[in-house]
Enzyme design. Structure first.
Site, PDB file in Angstrom:
ATOM      1  N   GLU A   1       0.849  -1.193   0.000  1.00  0.00           N
ATOM      2  CA  GLU A   1       0.000   0.000   0.000  1.00  0.00           C
ATOM      3  C   GLU A   1       0.884   1.242   0.000  1.00  0.00           C
ATOM      4  OE1 GLU A   1      -2.440   0.323   3.681  1.00  0.00           O
ATOM      5  OE2 GLU A   1      -1.760  -1.708   4.076  1.00  0.00           O
TER       6      GLU A   1
ATOM      7  N   CYS B   1      -3.804  -3.875   3.976  1.00  0.00           N
ATOM      8  CA  CYS B   1      -2.906  -4.910   4.530  1.00  0.00           C
ATOM      9  C   CYS B   1      -3.312  -6.332   4.148  1.00  0.00           C
ATOM     10  CB  CYS B   1      -2.857  -4.793   6.041  1.00  0.00           C
ATOM     11  SG  CYS B   1      -2.508  -3.129   6.618  1.00  0.00           S
TER      12      CYS B   1
ATOM     13  N   HIS C   1      -3.509 -10.220  11.603  1.00  0.00           N
ATOM     14  CA  HIS C   1      -2.905  -8.953  11.172  1.00  0.00           C
ATOM     15  C   HIS C   1      -2.592  -8.126  12.414  1.00  0.00           C
ATOM     16  CE1 HIS C   1      -2.012  -5.197   9.396  1.00  0.00           C
ATOM     17  NE2 HIS C   1      -3.097  -4.615   9.865  1.00  0.00           N
TER      18      HIS C   1
HETATM   19  N1  CAA Z   1      -0.081   2.836  30.432  1.00  0.00           N
HETATM   20  C1  CAA Z   1      -0.665   1.734  29.912  1.00  0.00           C
HETATM   21  N2  CAA Z   1      -1.542   1.777  28.854  1.00  0.00           N
HETATM   22  C2  CAA Z   1      -1.812   2.985  28.323  1.00  0.00           C
HETATM   23  C3  CAA Z   1      -1.247   4.168  28.823  1.00  0.00           C
HETATM   24  C4  CAA Z   1      -0.344   4.067  29.928  1.00  0.00           C
HETATM   25  N3  CAA Z   1       0.241   5.132  30.466  1.00  0.00           N
HETATM   26  N4  CAA Z   1      -1.698   5.195  28.080  1.00  0.00           N
HETATM   27  C5  CAA Z   1      -2.534   4.682  27.151  1.00  0.00           C
HETATM   28  N5  CAA Z   1      -2.606   3.345  27.301  1.00  0.00           N
HETATM   29  C6  CAA Z   1      -3.356   2.376  26.494  1.00  0.00           C
HETATM   30  C7  CAA Z   1      -4.762   2.854  26.192  1.00  0.00           C
HETATM   31  O1  CAA Z   1      -5.663   2.536  27.246  1.00  0.00           O
HETATM   32  C8  CAA Z   1      -5.050   2.113  24.912  1.00  0.00           C
HETATM   33  O2  CAA Z   1      -5.367   0.766  25.191  1.00  0.00           O
HETATM   34  P1  CAA Z   1      -6.888   0.247  25.050  1.00  0.00           P
HETATM   35  O3  CAA Z   1      -7.302   0.509  23.614  1.00  0.00           O
HETATM   36  O4  CAA Z   1      -6.792  -1.212  25.357  1.00  0.00           O
HETATM   37  O5  CAA Z   1      -7.695   1.048  26.016  1.00  0.00           O
HETATM   38  C9  CAA Z   1      -3.683   2.080  24.213  1.00  0.00           C
HETATM   39  O6  CAA Z   1      -2.715   2.305  25.233  1.00  0.00           O
HETATM   40  C10 CAA Z   1      -3.503   3.165  23.147  1.00  0.00           C
HETATM   41  O7  CAA Z   1      -3.772   4.404  23.758  1.00  0.00           O
HETATM   42  P2  CAA Z   1      -4.732   5.464  23.054  1.00  0.00           P
HETATM   43  O8  CAA Z   1      -5.968   4.783  22.568  1.00  0.00           O
HETATM   44  O9  CAA Z   1      -4.875   6.638  23.941  1.00  0.00           O
HETATM   45  O10 CAA Z   1      -3.797   5.831  21.800  1.00  0.00           O
HETATM   46  P3  CAA Z   1      -4.026   6.867  20.667  1.00  0.00           P
HETATM   47  O11 CAA Z   1      -5.367   7.497  20.762  1.00  0.00           O
HETATM   48  O12 CAA Z   1      -2.864   7.767  20.666  1.00  0.00           O
HETATM   49  O13 CAA Z   1      -3.989   6.009  19.327  1.00  0.00           O
HETATM   50  C11 CAA Z   1      -4.433   4.338  17.723  1.00  0.00           C
HETATM   51  C12 CAA Z   1      -4.097   4.623  19.190  1.00  0.00           C
HETATM   52  C13 CAA Z   1      -5.840   4.848  17.429  1.00  0.00           C
HETATM   53  C14 CAA Z   1      -4.379   2.846  17.478  1.00  0.00           C
HETATM   54  C15 CAA Z   1      -3.409   5.065  16.807  1.00  0.00           C
HETATM   55  O14 CAA Z   1      -2.109   4.615  17.057  1.00  0.00           O
HETATM   56  C16 CAA Z   1      -3.704   4.920  15.331  1.00  0.00           C
HETATM   57  O15 CAA Z   1      -4.481   5.682  14.752  1.00  0.00           O
HETATM   58  N6  CAA Z   1      -3.041   3.938  14.644  1.00  0.00           N
HETATM   59  C17 CAA Z   1      -3.183   3.740  13.216  1.00  0.00           C
HETATM   60  C18 CAA Z   1      -4.460   2.994  12.865  1.00  0.00           C
HETATM   61  C19 CAA Z   1      -4.400   1.534  13.280  1.00  0.00           C
HETATM   62  O16 CAA Z   1      -3.360   0.953  13.463  1.00  0.00           O
HETATM   63  N7  CAA Z   1      -5.595   0.927  13.391  1.00  0.00           N
HETATM   64  C20 CAA Z   1      -5.685  -0.472  13.720  1.00  0.00           C
HETATM   65  C21 CAA Z   1      -6.856  -1.130  13.034  1.00  0.00           C
HETATM   66  S1  CAA Z   1      -6.793  -0.786  11.268  1.00  0.00           S
HETATM   67  C22 CAA Z   1      -5.621  -1.875  10.662  1.00  0.00           C
HETATM   68  O17 CAA Z   1      -5.276  -2.827  11.300  1.00  0.00           O
HETATM   69  C23 CAA Z   1      -5.038  -1.585   9.314  1.00  0.00           C
HETATM   70  C24 CAA Z   1      -3.662  -1.040   9.494  1.00  0.00           C
HETATM   71  O18 CAA Z   1      -2.688  -1.776   9.518  1.00  0.00           O
HETATM   72  C25 CAA Z   1      -3.494   0.423   9.651  1.00  0.00           C
END
Ligand code: CAA
Length: 442
Positions: free
Chosen positions: A83, A120, A244
């Protein structure tokens, strides 16, 4: 019927690494445990300035062909899943074939070359295409070379920046494969979604939280569709379930959802229903709120059971080992998860007793489609997995400072194309030498 499946694999990581808890998190003002515990990540791989999707793919393929002693005329198709393509017309497989033709006596003129796109999941789709081509009897005894290669970068400041990575997985699909036989049992969940898009843009527009719901929803549909062909999945009949892995925390959720799905209407569900005082309602995976409302209490209880924790530790956790230290490789990610699982089986000392065991493979691509299929371990699996040199590659990555990371990010931003010195020295490999005179061998 002759077995068809994956005969060999090679993994090529980008040669740079970013330490997420110690280098990235402090500069973002975030708790390192968000990375290590929340997302489940330690380091991400990045390409050096002379690496890209072509060089990583070609370098993985070269090692695979050399190790297996395969000549170009034994390859009948080259499919690249990516991609991160930079060319809307010429498939990346032609660039990779061009690299390989510089170093082999023969050429790939006879080979059908293509590029597969569906985020992916396209790495798995390319494997499926190769399988169908061989099964249809059109391969004339030749093998298919499938390469999943990506540079998974997000805009600086996007939440996805935490989950970046870069690398390639090359796979040989043949008759009588050494590693796994692919089964005809397959299920899909597919729907027009806008969770992750790259319409004429290099870095994705992502609705991160929505993308996680879509992943789980499509995966559940794919499981249901798979069960309609293969019958109900009994947890203990699966040796490993490579999914994945955009980041390990996502698969922690997917593993729990998959287990809930395959144990519904079984004594596991009744035992838990007694414990929490009600039956779980049917989960709505499309929205987090609806899901929480319907089933979160049940899922929290399920997560705490010894039975689930044992299954997760044996079946899912071992698939995450490589992802934890390389980040998201998009199309290559589920194939890294399979490799992690098989490396774990080697560490456990398994050999012939592992032959015939089942892998339940869950692939996902945003946009969106999930595929579940099963694979059966073949007699040559151990030798092939022991031949991987991924540990050496990982250990020799250059550890970037935060400032160096920002430079590397700009180098791989086509809009900026800044000039930065390489951090490592190429060593007998394909390198990117600039647009228009791409991919020479040092
Ligand atoms: N200690 C322990 N855990 C902590 C923490 C701390 N101090 N702070 C945060 N966390 C945890 C949160 O609770 C959360 O876990 P849960 O979901 O189990 O509650 C995790 O860490 C991540 O924290 P946030 O949700 O606050 O993180 P974020 O808002 O910054 O972003 C994300 C997370 C949305 C995945 C972001 O990284 C993102 O947009 N990633 C790209 C999209 C992606 O990967 N999507 C996955 C599905 S799509 C797919 O699979 C296709 C692909 O390859 C892209």
């Amino acid at each position: 019927m002759t077995a068809v499946g994956i005969d060999a694999i090679e993994i090529r990581t980008g040669k740079l690494q970013l330490d997420l808890p110690n280098t990235f998190a402090p500069r973002k003002g975030e708790d390192p445990e968000k990375y290590t515990k929340g997302l489940g990540l330690e380091t991400s791989s990045f390409p050096d300035v002379y690496e890209d999707i072509v060089t990583m793919g070609a370098n993985a393929a070269k090692r695979l062909l050399d190790r297996k002693g395969i000549e170009p005329d034994e390859i009948g198709r080259i499919d690249v899943a990516t991609e991160s393509a930079f060319d809307h017309s010429k498939p990346v497989s032609t660039y990779i074939a061009g690299c390989l033709e510089q170093v082999y006596d023969g050429d790939f003129r006879h080979a059908n070359k293509g590029e597969r796109k569906f985020a992916c999941v396209s790495g798995t789709q390319a494997i499926d295409d190769a399988y169908n081509w061989i099964r249809a009897g059109r391969n004339r005894g030749r093998a298919a070379l499938v390469i999943a290669t990506d540079t998974a970068l997000y805009e600086r400041g996007d939440p996805g920046e935490a989950t970046q990575g870069a690398g390639a997985v090359a796979m040989l699909v043949t008759e009588d494969p050494s590693i796994v036989e692919l089964s005809t049992d397959q299920g899909y969940g597919s729907m027009d979604e806008t969770d992750f898009l790259k319409p004429n843009q290099q870095f994705p527009s992502v609705d991160g939280k929505r993308s996680m719901q879509v992943y789980l929803a499509r995966m559940r549909e794919a499981l249901e569709d798979y069960e309609s062909v293969a019958g109900a999945v009994e947890p203990d009949t699966v040796a490993y379930a490579p999914f994945h892995t955009p980041f390990p925390g996502m698969v922690r959720k997917a593993g729990l959802f998959a287990y809930r799905h395959i144990t519904r209407n079984t004594p596991v569900e009744d035992e838990l229903a007694d414990a929490i005082g009600r039956q779980p309602r049917e989960a709505d995976y499309e929205s987090r709120e609806a899901y929480e409302e319907a089933i979160s209490e049940y899922m929290d209880a399920l997560k705490g059971t010894d039975r689930y924790q044992g299954w997760y530790a044996d079946t899912i956790e071992p698939t995450l080992e490589l992802s934890r230290v390389v980040g998201n490789w998009y199309t290559g990610s589920v194939h890294l998860a399979r490799a992690s699982a098989l490396r774990h089986a080697v560490e456990r000392g398994l050999d012939e007793e592992f032959v015939g065991e089942r892998l339940l493979v869950g692939s996902y691509g945003s946009g969106a489609q999930a595929e579940i299929h099963s694979e059966t371990v073949q007699p040559g699996w151990r030798e092939e997995i022991e031949a991987l040199d991924v540990d050496e590659q990982l250990a020799s990555r250059y550890d970037l400072s935060f400032e160096e990371y920002t430079q590397v990010h700009e180098v791989h931003d086509y809009d900026k194309s800044v000039d930065v010195e390489a951090f490592t020295a190429p060593d007998g490999e394909f390198v990117f030498t600039g647009w228009g005179r791409m991919n020479e061998r040092t």
